[in-house]
Design a protein around this motif. Sequence first.
Motif, PDB file in Angstrom:
ATOM      1  N   SER A  78       9.672  36.784  38.140  1.00  0.00           N
ATOM      2  CA  SER A  78       9.892  35.840  39.232  1.00  0.00           C
ATOM      3  C   SER A  78      11.386  35.560  39.382  1.00  0.00           C
ATOM      4  N   GLY A  79      11.909  35.718  40.592  1.00  0.00           N
ATOM      5  CA  GLY A  79      13.332  35.485  40.832  1.00  0.00           C
ATOM      6  C   GLY A  79      14.150  36.768  40.928  1.00  0.00           C
ATOM      7  N   ILE A  80      13.543  37.909  40.552  1.00  0.00           N
ATOM      8  CA  ILE A  80      14.222  39.200  40.658  1.00  0.00           C
ATOM      9  C   ILE A  80      13.671  39.962  41.860  1.00  0.00           C
ATOM     10  N   GLY A  81      14.538  40.185  42.841  1.00  0.00           N
ATOM     11  CA  GLY A  81      14.157  40.941  44.019  1.00  0.00           C
ATOM     12  C   GLY A  81      14.678  42.356  43.940  1.00  0.00           C
ATOM     13  N   PRO A  82      14.375  43.170  44.946  1.00  0.00           N
ATOM     14  CA  PRO A  82      14.814  44.573  44.936  1.00  0.00           C
ATOM     15  C   PRO A  82      16.322  44.738  44.771  1.00  0.00           C
ATOM     16  N   LYS A  83      17.117  43.900  45.451  1.00  0.00           N
ATOM     17  CA  LYS A  83      18.570  44.037  45.381  1.00  0.00           C
ATOM     18  C   LYS A  83      19.116  43.619  44.026  1.00  0.00           C
ATOM     19  N   SER A  84      18.659  42.491  43.490  1.00  0.00           N
ATOM     20  CA  SER A  84      19.161  42.054  42.187  1.00  0.00           C
ATOM     21  C   SER A  84      18.674  42.985  41.082  1.00  0.00           C
ATOM     22  N   GLY A  85      17.495  43.591  41.268  1.00  0.00           N
ATOM     23  CA  GLY A  85      17.010  44.579  40.310  1.00  0.00           C
ATOM     24  C   GLY A  85      17.925  45.787  40.252  1.00  0.00           C
ATOM     25  N   LEU A  86      18.397  46.241  41.424  1.00  0.00           N
ATOM     26  CA  LEU A  86      19.334  47.361  41.480  1.00  0.00           C
ATOM     27  C   LEU A  86      20.658  47.000  40.822  1.00  0.00           C
ATOM     28  N   ALA A  87      21.120  45.772  41.063  1.00  0.00           N
ATOM     29  CA  ALA A  87      22.389  45.331  40.481  1.00  0.00           C
ATOM     30  C   ALA A  87      22.328  45.339  38.958  1.00  0.00           C
ATOM     31  N   ILE A  88      21.179  44.986  38.400  1.00  0.00           N
ATOM     32  CA  ILE A  88      21.013  45.012  36.946  1.00  0.00           C
ATOM     33  C   ILE A  88      21.016  46.455  36.443  1.00  0.00           C
ATOM     34  N   LEU A  89      20.322  47.335  37.161  1.00  0.00           N
ATOM     35  CA  LEU A  89      20.269  48.741  36.757  1.00  0.00           C
ATOM     36  C   LEU A  89      21.613  49.450  36.885  1.00  0.00           C
ATOM     37  N   ALA A  90      22.475  48.954  37.765  1.00  0.00           N
ATOM     38  CA  ALA A  90      23.761  49.608  38.005  1.00  0.00           C
ATOM     39  C   ALA A  90      24.599  49.682  36.740  1.00  0.00           C
ATOM     40  N   ASN A  91      24.471  48.689  35.859  1.00  0.00           N
ATOM     41  CA  ASN A  91      25.161  48.739  34.573  1.00  0.00           C
ATOM     42  C   ASN A  91      24.511  49.840  33.740  1.00  0.00           C
ATOM     43  N   GLU A  92      25.267  50.864  33.373  1.00  0.00           N
ATOM     44  CA  GLU A  92      24.678  52.047  32.751  1.00  0.00           C
ATOM     45  C   GLU A  92      24.179  51.816  31.332  1.00  0.00           C
ATOM     46  N   ASP A  93      24.522  50.702  30.712  1.00  0.00           N
ATOM     47  CA  ASP A  93      24.076  50.430  29.342  1.00  0.00           C
ATOM     48  C   ASP A  93      22.691  49.791  29.362  1.00  0.00           C
ATOM     49  N   HIS A  94      21.680  50.593  29.652  1.00  0.00           N
ATOM     50  CA  HIS A  94      20.321  50.053  29.714  1.00  0.00           C
ATOM     51  C   HIS A  94      19.803  49.665  28.333  1.00  0.00           C
ATOM     52  N   THR A  95      20.279  50.351  27.306  1.00  0.00           N
ATOM     53  CA  THR A  95      19.907  49.980  25.939  1.00  0.00           C
ATOM     54  C   THR A  95      20.445  48.584  25.621  1.00  0.00           C
ATOM     55  N   GLY A  96      21.700  48.314  26.048  1.00  0.00           N
ATOM     56  CA  GLY A  96      22.285  46.985  25.845  1.00  0.00           C
ATOM     57  C   GLY A  96      21.512  45.914  26.590  1.00  0.00           C
ATOM     58  N   LEU A  97      21.024  46.250  27.784  1.00  0.00           N
ATOM     59  CA  LEU A  97      20.209  45.306  28.562  1.00  0.00           C
ATOM     60  C   LEU A  97      18.939  44.944  27.803  1.00  0.00           C
ATOM     61  N   ILE A  98      18.264  45.966  27.286  1.00  0.00           N
ATOM     62  CA  ILE A  98      17.019  45.718  26.550  1.00  0.00           C
ATOM     63  C   ILE A  98      17.296  44.898  25.289  1.00  0.00           C
ATOM     64  N   GLN A  99      18.394  45.201  24.605  1.00  0.00           N
ATOM     65  CA  GLN A  99      18.758  44.441  23.404  1.00  0.00           C
ATOM     66  C   GLN A  99      19.048  42.987  23.749  1.00  0.00           C
ATOM     67  N   ALA A 100      19.712  42.754  24.882  1.00  0.00           N
ATOM     68  CA  ALA A 100      20.003  41.385  25.319  1.00  0.00           C
ATOM     69  C   ALA A 100      18.713  40.609  25.564  1.00  0.00           C
ATOM     70  N   ILE A 101      17.732  41.275  26.160  1.00  0.00           N
ATOM     71  CA  ILE A 101      16.440  40.628  26.406  1.00  0.00           C
ATOM     72  C   ILE A 101      15.741  40.318  25.088  1.00  0.00           C
ATOM     73  N   GLU A 102      15.752  41.286  24.173  1.00  0.00           N
ATOM     74  CA  GLU A 102      15.099  41.088  22.878  1.00  0.00           C
ATOM     75  C   GLU A 102      15.785  39.995  22.063  1.00  0.00           C
ATOM     76  N   ASN A 103      17.115  39.885  22.206  1.00  0.00           N
ATOM     77  CA  ASN A 103      17.879  38.870  21.452  1.00  0.00           C
ATOM     78  C   ASN A 103      17.989  37.543  22.195  1.00  0.00           C
ATOM     79  N   GLU A 104      17.318  37.456  23.344  1.00  0.00           N
ATOM     80  CA  GLU A 104      17.332  36.239  24.167  1.00  0.00           C
ATOM     81  C   GLU A 104      18.759  35.840  24.549  1.00  0.00           C
ATOM     82  N   ASP A 105      19.576  36.844  24.835  1.00  0.00           N
ATOM     83  CA  ASP A 105      20.977  36.634  25.194  1.00  0.00           C
ATOM     84  C   ASP A 105      21.082  36.358  26.702  1.00  0.00           C
ATOM     85  N   THR A 106      20.778  35.136  27.094  1.00  0.00           N
ATOM     86  CA  THR A 106      20.792  34.792  28.517  1.00  0.00           C
ATOM     87  C   THR A 106      22.207  34.788  29.101  1.00  0.00           C
ATOM     88  N   ALA A 107      23.215  34.556  28.259  1.00  0.00           N
ATOM     89  CA  ALA A 107      24.599  34.582  28.738  1.00  0.00           C
ATOM     90  C   ALA A 107      24.954  35.972  29.256  1.00  0.00           C
TER      91      ALA A 107
END
Length: 201
Positions: A78-107
Motif C-alpha cells: 500500500s502506497g507504492i504505485g507503478p512510478k515509485s516502484g520503478l524508481a525503487i528498481l532503478a537503483n541497481e543494488d537490488h540485493t541491498g534493497l532486500i537487505q534493507a527490508i530484512e534489516n528494517e532499515d526505513t532510513a
Amino acid sequence: MFEYIIGKVTYVCPAYLVLETNGVGYLIYSANPFRYSSKLNQEAKVYVHQAVREDAITLYGFKDFDEKQLYLKLLSVSGIGPKSGLAILANEDHTGLIQAIENEDTAFLTKFPGVGKKTAGQIVLDLKGKLGDLGIEEMGSYGREESQLSSDTHIKEAIEALEALGYGAREVKQVEKELKKNPKESTDAYLREALKWLMKK
C-alpha cells in the motif's frame, strides 16, 4: 496478460523504450531505458507488466523474470504505485534493497522518491521475509553503449531519466554537479552513478 515481449528496440528515451514486434511498436516504461541503448535496432527480450486503469493501459519493462517479480511484490505494498516502484528498481543494488527490508532499515528506503516514513514502514511490514526466493542480481545492461554523443548530452539524458523517476529539482541539481566531476562513456553509466550517489547521500 503478457509475460515478455521479444522484438527490435527502435527508440530509447529517459522514461521509456519502444519495442517493435510484428509491425507493432510497444511503448514500455523502464527503470533505466538507457540500458537498452546498445540494443538499438537489434532484438531484445523484455519482461513486461501490464497495468490497466480507467484512463490508460500501460506497459512496464524489466530485464529478467526476477526483476519483474520484485516489482510486482513492491506494487503489492500500500502506497507504492507503478512510478515509485520503478524508481525503487532503478537503483541497481537490488540485493541491498532486500537487505534493507530484512534489516528494517526505513532510513534507506525513504531515500527513494515517493517513499516517506509511513510507506517505508509498510514495505518492511509487507515484504520482510518474502523476498528470499528471488535470484536477484545487479541490474545490468546489455553491454557497453557505443555512442558519439557528448558527455554533456549523456548527463542531460541521465538527469531527464532521474526526473522521470520522480527525483526532485534539488536532488537533481546536486547530482548533476557530481556527475560532471567524473566523465563516463554513456548515459547508462551516468544514470547508474547518479543513482548510487543519491542512495549514499
